[in-house]
Motif scaffolding. Structure first.
Motif, PDB file in Angstrom:
ATOM      1  N   PHE A 217      -3.567  -4.772 -10.246  1.00 60.11           N
ATOM      2  CA  PHE A 217      -2.919  -3.410 -11.381  1.00 60.11           C
ATOM      3  C   PHE A 217      -3.258  -1.998 -10.544  1.00 60.11           C
ATOM      4  CE2 PHE A 217      -1.012  -7.561 -13.444  1.00 60.11           C
ATOM      5  CZ  PHE A 217       0.087  -7.002 -13.718  1.00 60.11           C
ATOM      6  N   THR A 218      -4.255  -2.120  -9.530  1.00 56.87           N
ATOM      7  CA  THR A 218      -4.093  -0.803  -8.846  1.00 56.87           C
ATOM      8  C   THR A 218      -3.069  -0.621  -8.152  1.00 56.87           C
ATOM      9  OG1 THR A 218      -5.896  -2.057  -7.960  1.00 56.87           O
ATOM     10  CG2 THR A 218      -6.843  -0.069 -10.058  1.00 56.87           C
ATOM     11  N   LYS A 219      -2.618  -2.035  -7.707  1.00 53.67           N
ATOM     12  CA  LYS A 219      -1.757  -1.721  -6.756  1.00 53.67           C
ATOM     13  C   LYS A 219      -0.408  -1.227  -6.960  1.00 53.67           C
ATOM     14  CE  LYS A 219      -4.400  -4.398  -3.876  1.00 53.67           C
ATOM     15  NZ  LYS A 219      -4.949  -6.125  -3.550  1.00 53.67           N
ATOM     16  N   LEU A 220      -0.152  -2.008  -8.474  1.00 58.83           N
ATOM     17  CA  LEU A 220       1.162  -1.606  -9.511  1.00 58.83           C
ATOM     18  C   LEU A 220       1.045  -0.215  -9.768  1.00 58.83           C
ATOM     19  CD1 LEU A 220       2.041  -5.226 -10.459  1.00 58.83           C
ATOM     20  CD2 LEU A 220       3.244  -3.685  -8.725  1.00 58.83           C
ATOM     21  N   THR A 221       1.461   0.560  -9.273  1.00 57.57           N
ATOM     22  CA  THR A 221       0.681   1.842 -10.097  1.00 57.57           C
ATOM     23  C   THR A 221       2.263   2.655 -10.537  1.00 57.57           C
ATOM     24  OG1 THR A 221       1.827   3.138  -7.926  1.00 57.57           O
ATOM     25  CG2 THR A 221      -0.340   3.181  -7.712  1.00 57.57           C
ATOM     26  N   SER A 222       1.978   3.353 -11.312  1.00 56.53           N
ATOM     27  CA  SER A 222       2.705   4.401 -12.258  1.00 56.53           C
ATOM     28  C   SER A 222       4.200   4.302 -11.262  1.00 56.53           C
ATOM     29  CB  SER A 222       2.840   5.496 -12.890  1.00 56.53           C
ATOM     30  OG  SER A 222       1.751   4.790 -13.762  1.00 56.53           O
TER      31      SER A 222
ATOM     32  N   SER B  51       0.785  -1.045  -0.570  1.00 56.67           N
ATOM     33  CA  SER B  51      -0.400   0.060  -0.238  1.00 56.67           C
ATOM     34  C   SER B  51       0.882   0.542  -0.177  1.00 56.67           C
ATOM     35  CB  SER B  51      -1.464   0.154   1.213  1.00 56.67           C
ATOM     36  OG  SER B  51      -1.596   1.175   0.966  1.00 56.67           O
ATOM     37  N   MET B  52       1.965   0.898   0.794  1.00 58.55           N
ATOM     38  CA  MET B  52       2.870   2.581   0.539  1.00 58.55           C
ATOM     39  C   MET B  52       3.494   2.785  -0.701  1.00 58.55           C
ATOM     40  SD  MET B  52       3.951   2.080   5.030  1.00 58.55           S
ATOM     41  CE  MET B  52       4.758   3.902   4.802  1.00 58.55           C
TER      42      MET B  52
ATOM     43  N   VAL C 187       6.770  -8.513  -2.089  1.00 56.79           N
ATOM     44  CA  VAL C 187       5.485  -7.652  -2.664  1.00 56.79           C
ATOM     45  C   VAL C 187       5.184  -8.238  -3.667  1.00 56.79           C
ATOM     46  CG1 VAL C 187       4.468  -5.612  -2.766  1.00 56.79           C
ATOM     47  CG2 VAL C 187       5.843  -5.941  -0.661  1.00 56.79           C
ATOM     48  N   MET C 188       6.096  -8.344  -4.993  1.00 55.97           N
ATOM     49  CA  MET C 188       6.040  -8.512  -6.142  1.00 55.97           C
ATOM     50  C   MET C 188       4.919 -10.022  -6.611  1.00 55.97           C
ATOM     51  SD  MET C 188       5.563  -6.861  -9.211  1.00 55.97           S
ATOM     52  CE  MET C 188       6.485  -5.766  -9.534  1.00 55.97           C
ATOM     53  N   GLU C 189       5.771 -10.723  -5.469  1.00 57.69           N
ATOM     54  CA  GLU C 189       5.596 -12.442  -5.924  1.00 57.69           C
ATOM     55  C   GLU C 189       3.993 -12.339  -5.332  1.00 57.69           C
ATOM     56  OE1 GLU C 189      10.188 -14.197  -5.560  1.00 57.69           O
ATOM     57  OE2 GLU C 189       8.546 -14.429  -4.011  1.00 57.69           O
ATOM     58  N   SER C 190       3.717 -11.663  -4.137  1.00 56.71           N
ATOM     59  CA  SER C 190       2.526 -11.392  -3.727  1.00 56.71           C
ATOM     60  C   SER C 190       1.641 -11.211  -4.226  1.00 56.71           C
ATOM     61  CB  SER C 190       2.381 -10.808  -2.015  1.00 56.71           C
ATOM     62  OG  SER C 190       0.829 -11.081  -1.546  1.00 56.71           O
ATOM     63  N   LEU C 191       1.841 -10.122  -4.932  1.00 57.47           N
ATOM     64  CA  LEU C 191       0.598  -9.765  -6.030  1.00 57.47           C
ATOM     65  C   LEU C 191       0.477 -10.751  -6.727  1.00 57.47           C
ATOM     66  CD1 LEU C 191       1.587  -5.734  -5.893  1.00 57.47           C
ATOM     67  CD2 LEU C 191      -0.665  -6.762  -5.146  1.00 57.47           C
ATOM     68  N   LEU C 192       1.628 -11.155  -7.957  1.00 58.36           N
ATOM     69  CA  LEU C 192       1.323 -12.460  -8.839  1.00 58.36           C
ATOM     70  C   LEU C 192       0.519 -13.323  -8.239  1.00 58.36           C
ATOM     71  CD1 LEU C 192       4.627 -11.068 -10.630  1.00 58.36           C
ATOM     72  CD2 LEU C 192       2.429 -10.311 -11.571  1.00 58.36           C
ATOM     73  N   THR C 193       0.992 -13.891  -7.585  1.00 54.15           N
ATOM     74  CA  THR C 193       0.009 -14.978  -6.895  1.00 54.15           C
ATOM     75  C   THR C 193      -1.140 -14.549  -6.979  1.00 54.15           C
ATOM     76  OG1 THR C 193       1.804 -15.596  -5.428  1.00 54.15           O
ATOM     77  CG2 THR C 193       0.636 -16.874  -4.622  1.00 54.15           C
ATOM     78  N   LYS C 194      -1.702 -13.957  -6.237  1.00 52.55           N
ATOM     79  CA  LYS C 194      -3.324 -13.453  -6.289  1.00 52.55           C
ATOM     80  C   LYS C 194      -3.066 -13.553  -7.618  1.00 52.55           C
ATOM     81  CE  LYS C 194      -2.986 -10.578  -2.392  1.00 52.55           C
ATOM     82  NZ  LYS C 194      -3.063  -9.344  -1.838  1.00 52.55           N
ATOM     83  N   ILE C 195      -3.070 -12.625  -8.729  1.00 48.58           N
ATOM     84  CA  ILE C 195      -3.008 -13.162  -9.967  1.00 48.58           C
ATOM     85  C   ILE C 195      -3.271 -14.973 -10.440  1.00 48.58           C
ATOM     86  CG2 ILE C 195      -2.767 -12.645 -12.562  1.00 48.58           C
ATOM     87  CD1 ILE C 195      -2.021  -9.587 -11.467  1.00 48.58           C
ATOM     88  N   GLU C 196      -2.298 -15.489 -10.711  1.00 44.25           N
ATOM     89  CA  GLU C 196      -2.072 -16.489 -11.017  1.00 44.25           C
ATOM     90  C   GLU C 196      -2.968 -17.852 -10.335  1.00 44.25           C
ATOM     91  OE1 GLU C 196       1.581 -20.025 -11.187  1.00 44.25           O
ATOM     92  OE2 GLU C 196       1.838 -18.698 -10.308  1.00 44.25           O
ATOM     93  N   GLN C 197      -3.317 -17.098  -8.926  1.00 45.62           N
ATOM     94  CA  GLN C 197      -4.621 -18.321  -8.696  1.00 45.62           C
ATOM     95  C   GLN C 197      -5.603 -17.772  -9.357  1.00 45.62           C
ATOM     96  OE1 GLN C 197      -4.640 -15.967  -4.350  1.00 45.62           O
ATOM     97  NE2 GLN C 197      -3.698 -18.086  -3.534  1.00 45.62           N
ATOM     98  N   SER C 198      -5.885 -16.875  -9.569  1.00 51.07           N
ATOM     99  CA  SER C 198      -7.079 -17.122 -10.268  1.00 51.07           C
ATOM    100  C   SER C 198      -6.867 -18.139 -11.878  1.00 51.07           C
ATOM    101  CB  SER C 198      -7.960 -15.556 -10.836  1.00 51.07           C
ATOM    102  OG  SER C 198      -6.615 -14.619 -11.774  1.00 51.07           O
TER     103      SER C 198
ATOM    104  N   PHE D 118       5.569   2.817  -7.905  1.00 52.94           N
ATOM    105  CA  PHE D 118       5.571   1.308  -8.140  1.00 52.94           C
ATOM    106  C   PHE D 118       6.786   0.316  -8.961  1.00 52.94           C
ATOM    107  CE2 PHE D 118       5.098  -2.293  -5.184  1.00 52.94           C
ATOM    108  CZ  PHE D 118       5.425  -2.892  -6.094  1.00 52.94           C
ATOM    109  N   LEU D 119       5.864   0.900 -10.849  1.00 52.79           N
ATOM    110  CA  LEU D 119       6.603   0.072 -11.067  1.00 52.79           C
ATOM    111  C   LEU D 119       7.567   0.823 -11.660  1.00 52.79           C
ATOM    112  CD1 LEU D 119       3.628  -0.754 -13.559  1.00 52.79           C
ATOM    113  CD2 LEU D 119       4.971  -2.477 -12.110  1.00 52.79           C
ATOM    114  N   LYS D 120       7.587   2.169 -11.896  1.00 50.93           N
ATOM    115  CA  LYS D 120       9.290   2.735 -12.297  1.00 50.93           C
ATOM    116  C   LYS D 120       9.808   2.862 -11.636  1.00 50.93           C
ATOM    117  CE  LYS D 120      10.643   7.521 -13.110  1.00 50.93           C
ATOM    118  NZ  LYS D 120      10.833   8.294 -11.981  1.00 50.93           N
ATOM    119  N   ASP D 121      10.038   3.097  -9.496  1.00 54.15           N
ATOM    120  CA  ASP D 121      10.709   2.578  -8.999  1.00 54.15           C
ATOM    121  C   ASP D 121      11.075   0.599  -9.539  1.00 54.15           C
ATOM    122  OD1 ASP D 121      10.654   5.260  -8.015  1.00 54.15           O
ATOM    123  OD2 ASP D 121      10.222   4.582  -6.156  1.00 54.15           O
ATOM    124  N   SER D 122      10.226   0.140  -9.612  1.00 54.43           N
ATOM    125  CA  SER D 122      10.831  -1.797 -10.004  1.00 54.43           C
ATOM    126  C   SER D 122      12.002  -1.767 -10.808  1.00 54.43           C
ATOM    127  CB  SER D 122       9.001  -2.310  -9.656  1.00 54.43           C
ATOM    128  OG  SER D 122       9.462  -2.225 -10.942  1.00 54.43           O
ATOM    129  N   ARG D 123      11.557  -0.787 -11.571  1.00 57.15           N
ATOM    130  CA  ARG D 123      11.912  -0.793 -13.555  1.00 57.15           C
ATOM    131  C   ARG D 123      14.440   0.026 -13.149  1.00 57.15           C
ATOM    132  NH1 ARG D 123       7.664   0.699 -15.690  1.00 57.15           N
ATOM    133  NH2 ARG D 123       8.434   2.892 -15.592  1.00 57.15           N
TER     134      ARG D 123
END
Length: 197
Positions: A91-96, A14-15, A54-65, A98-103
């Motif tokens: 992907f509302t949690k993967l904001t611009s 969230s932060m 954090v990234m793995e947790s978000l991707l795991t949620k998508i993969e469950q679907s 968040f993504l910019k800093d991860s890259r």
């Protein structure tokens, strides 16, 4: 995963979404979680490790679907619509920010996202297209792999492009992409069953 660990991941996510990864310090995170630094480092030995988790947790949620939706939906159309709703939420949690800093600073986390999109999302969308064709709801002339590759390519460009100044504009664009993609799959029978009209 333990309850405290999940709570830390959710607070960090969230932060990171609101302020970007780089702007959030481990001290701020411990204060927000109401824990000591010792506790934080017990679960996550470094900020780098935390970002990756954090990234793995978000991707795991998508993969469950990916596993659930094909089994519980009555048609490929409804499956894809439910999946699009889920992916938009994630992907509302993967904001611009968040993504910019991860890259820029946390390449391992960003590579996990890229790998997920290139392999797992691609495979999922391709399988859904094959399902829709077998149910005679999608256009038979579609090449499932090529269509899925096009979707993933467009989706990755939305995520990696700094084009959107406002998060709501980016999310609206993702919704539009998803709707456009689904409409392009449907044959005349599928168009009659499409509930998103």
């Amino acid at each position: 995963m333990r309850g405290k660990q999940i709570s830390i991941l959710e607070t960090a996510q969230s932060m990171f979404a609101k302020r970007g990864i780089k702007a959030v310090t481990m001290d701020e995170l411990t204060n927000e979680c109401g824990i000591s630094k010792k506790t934080l480092y017990l679960y996550f030995p470094s900020k780098h490790n935390l970002v990756v988790k954090v990234m793995e947790s978000l991707l795991t949620k998508i993969e469950q679907s990916f596993r659930i939706f094909p089994r519980v939906t009555p048609s490929a159309i409804i499956e894809l619509q439910r999946f699009f709703e889920e992916i938009q939420k994630c992907f509302t949690k993967l904001t611009s920010l968040f993504l910019k800093d991860s890259r820029t600073y946390y390449l391992e986390a960003h590579q996990k996202l890229t790998s997920f999109l290139d392999r797992k999302l691609l495979s999922y969308v391709s399988q859904n297209i094959e399902r829709g064709k077998s149910e005679l709801l999608y256009r038979q002339e579609l090449d499932a792999t090529a269509s899925a590759e096009l979707y993933v390519w467009m989706f990755k460009n939305i995520l990696n492009d700094g084009l959107f100044q406002e998060e709501h504009a980016r999310i609206d664009f993702i919704k539009g992409l998803n709707n456009f993609f689904l409409k392009g799959l449907l044959n005349t029978v599928g168009q009659k069953m499409d509930i998103s009209k």
